[in-house]
Design a protein around this motif. Sequence first.
Motif, short mmCIF file in Angstrom:
data_model
loop_
_atom_site.label_atom_id
_atom_site.label_comp_id
_atom_site.label_asym_id
_atom_site.label_seq_id
_atom_site.Cartn_x
_atom_site.Cartn_y
_atom_site.Cartn_z
N VAL A 319 53.89 -24.16 -27.34
CA VAL A 319 55.34 -24.30 -27.47
C VAL A 319 55.82 -23.15 -28.36
CG1 VAL A 319 57.21 -25.75 -28.34
CG2 VAL A 319 55.23 -26.81 -27.22
N VAL A 320 56.66 -22.29 -27.81
CA VAL A 320 57.09 -21.07 -28.49
C VAL A 320 58.61 -21.09 -28.66
CG1 VAL A 320 57.09 -18.56 -28.44
CG2 VAL A 320 55.14 -19.82 -27.50
N SER A 321 59.07 -21.00 -29.89
CA SER A 321 60.50 -21.09 -30.19
C SER A 321 61.19 -19.74 -30.06
CB SER A 321 60.69 -21.62 -31.62
OG SER A 321 60.04 -22.87 -31.79
N ASN A 322 62.51 -19.76 -30.18
CA ASN A 322 63.26 -18.52 -30.12
C ASN A 322 62.98 -17.67 -31.36
OD1 ASN A 322 64.53 -20.67 -31.48
ND2 ASN A 322 66.50 -19.65 -31.43
N GLY A 323 63.14 -16.36 -31.20
CA GLY A 323 62.90 -15.45 -32.30
C GLY A 323 61.44 -15.08 -32.52
N VAL A 324 60.53 -15.67 -31.75
CA VAL A 324 59.10 -15.38 -31.88
C VAL A 324 58.78 -14.08 -31.14
CG1 VAL A 324 56.77 -16.13 -31.26
CG2 VAL A 324 58.42 -17.78 -32.17
N ILE A 325 57.91 -13.25 -31.74
CA ILE A 325 57.36 -12.08 -31.05
C ILE A 325 55.84 -12.17 -31.07
CG2 ILE A 325 57.14 -9.58 -31.02
CD1 ILE A 325 59.87 -9.38 -32.30
N VAL A 326 55.25 -12.22 -29.87
CA VAL A 326 53.80 -12.18 -29.73
C VAL A 326 53.47 -10.77 -29.24
CG1 VAL A 326 51.76 -13.17 -28.64
CG2 VAL A 326 53.71 -14.64 -29.22
N SER A 327 52.99 -9.94 -30.15
CA SER A 327 52.81 -8.51 -29.89
C SER A 327 51.33 -8.19 -29.75
CB SER A 327 53.43 -7.69 -31.03
OG SER A 327 53.20 -6.32 -30.84
N GLY A 328 50.82 -8.33 -28.53
CA GLY A 328 49.42 -7.97 -28.29
C GLY A 328 48.42 -8.96 -28.84
N GLY A 329 48.85 -10.18 -29.15
CA GLY A 329 47.93 -11.20 -29.65
C GLY A 329 47.81 -12.36 -28.67
N LEU A 330 46.89 -13.28 -28.96
CA LEU A 330 46.62 -14.43 -28.09
C LEU A 330 46.96 -15.71 -28.84
CD1 LEU A 330 45.40 -15.91 -25.64
CD2 LEU A 330 43.15 -15.64 -26.74
N VAL A 331 47.77 -16.57 -28.20
CA VAL A 331 48.15 -17.87 -28.75
C VAL A 331 47.70 -18.94 -27.77
CG1 VAL A 331 50.04 -19.35 -29.52
CG2 VAL A 331 50.13 -16.87 -29.93
N ARG A 332 46.91 -19.88 -28.25
CA ARG A 332 46.45 -20.99 -27.40
C ARG A 332 46.75 -22.33 -28.07
NH1 ARG A 332 41.20 -18.47 -26.99
NH2 ARG A 332 40.87 -17.42 -24.99
N GLN A 333 47.28 -23.27 -27.30
CA GLN A 333 47.44 -24.66 -27.71
C GLN A 333 48.03 -24.75 -29.12
OE1 GLN A 333 43.85 -26.85 -26.92
NE2 GLN A 333 44.86 -28.85 -27.04
N SER A 334 49.16 -24.09 -29.31
CA SER A 334 49.78 -24.00 -30.62
C SER A 334 51.29 -24.17 -30.51
CB SER A 334 49.46 -22.66 -31.29
OG SER A 334 48.06 -22.53 -31.51
N VAL A 335 51.91 -24.45 -31.65
CA VAL A 335 53.36 -24.58 -31.73
C VAL A 335 53.87 -23.55 -32.72
CG1 VAL A 335 55.29 -26.10 -32.34
CG2 VAL A 335 53.28 -27.05 -31.18
N LEU A 336 54.78 -22.68 -32.26
CA LEU A 336 55.32 -21.60 -33.08
C LEU A 336 56.80 -21.83 -33.32
CD1 LEU A 336 53.66 -18.46 -31.39
CD2 LEU A 336 52.67 -20.07 -33.02
#
Length: 412
Positions: A319-336
Amino acid sequence: MAEPQVLAIVLAGGAGKRLAPLTDDRAKPAVPFGGLYRLIDFALSNLVNAGIRRICVLTQYKSHSLDRHITTTWRLSSLLGNYVTPVPAQQRLGPHWYTGSADAIFQSLNLIYDDQPDIVAVFGADHVYRMDTRQMVDQHVAGRAGVTVAAIPVDRKEATSFGVVQTGPDGRSVEAFLEKPPDPPGIPGDPDLAYASMGNYVFSTDVLVEALRQDAADDSSGHDMGGDILPMLVSQGCAQAYNFLGNEVPGAEPRDAGYWRDVGTLDSYFDAHLDLCAVHPVFNLYNDRWPILTHVPSQPPAKFVHDSGDRIGRAINSVVSNGVIVSGGLVRQSVLSPGVRINSWATVDRSVLMHNTAVGRNAVVRNAILDKNVVVPDHAQVGVDKDHDKARGFVVSAGGITVVGKGQEVPL
């Protein structure tokens, strides 16, 4: 018959010590949940969606962020007589703070006298669920109860952690209210289950006021709603149970019907977040017929950048909220939460990251909760080595979840 006038009192004064360090700087109902929300948003959304829109929120401990959230977010139409208002402890009856949930309401009886409702709904502020509260009020009125207790069937072995409602053969009249019993009584017709109290009550106003007066005059009382007021009313034969599983919420699907989580511990708080991450979540945030309401910050949409070799910005089952930047990384089964930054070659796995947390290059965050404004430097690790986490002063829960408090920079 005219619709009964309902005043809701939301009990939001708990310190939430078992959620520390998340509650070191805020009241438990103000703890963020699910990326965008605060825990109190679930109780308030259920009341407002059900048409109960005169709501007093009783606060006490570390209430600044909670008060600010309520006053800036929960603005209802005063033209229609609707309001959500925080009510701090005021010492109206003497130089002492609230000594229990019943005492909190007793010291705030002026709210009831001013509003003159037919019904008072007393709800907790820190559970995750959907509920059409009006259906519970309707049963209360039809059953001519003095108090109606919301209860949910749970396994008898788990019920030892809750207040337990023992009903008669009809499954509704309450014969006993037991606080964390070692041997919980079963439900009529299903002895393997027990009714756990959800901490939500609907009272006829006169019954509540008289019970509070009697309790206040009893020096031996703990002045607690579940521990003292409910047993008193049970002994008077005017208590009934409301089976939460019979509550029909518009837009609910079979897999999330009856979902209720007490997120009073770090592990239960973490597990409830993972419930949101499943492909078919057992609690569906996307029910637009019964929305969970909150203030959404004015930030741009989430952004995922880089697609070169092993430098790929991506989030899976998250679950990824507004304003988040995932820059070349890996996110699994997480809440941002809003404003989180995940930098190149970083890994975030089975974790909860709150507002404006930054994870540096090649860093690893696993099985962890990071509060607001935490900085994880390049190559640092959180949640990978629990002994190392403890040596750095981080809390590690009984279930092995590492928790980093607000505003910390993680040492290597």
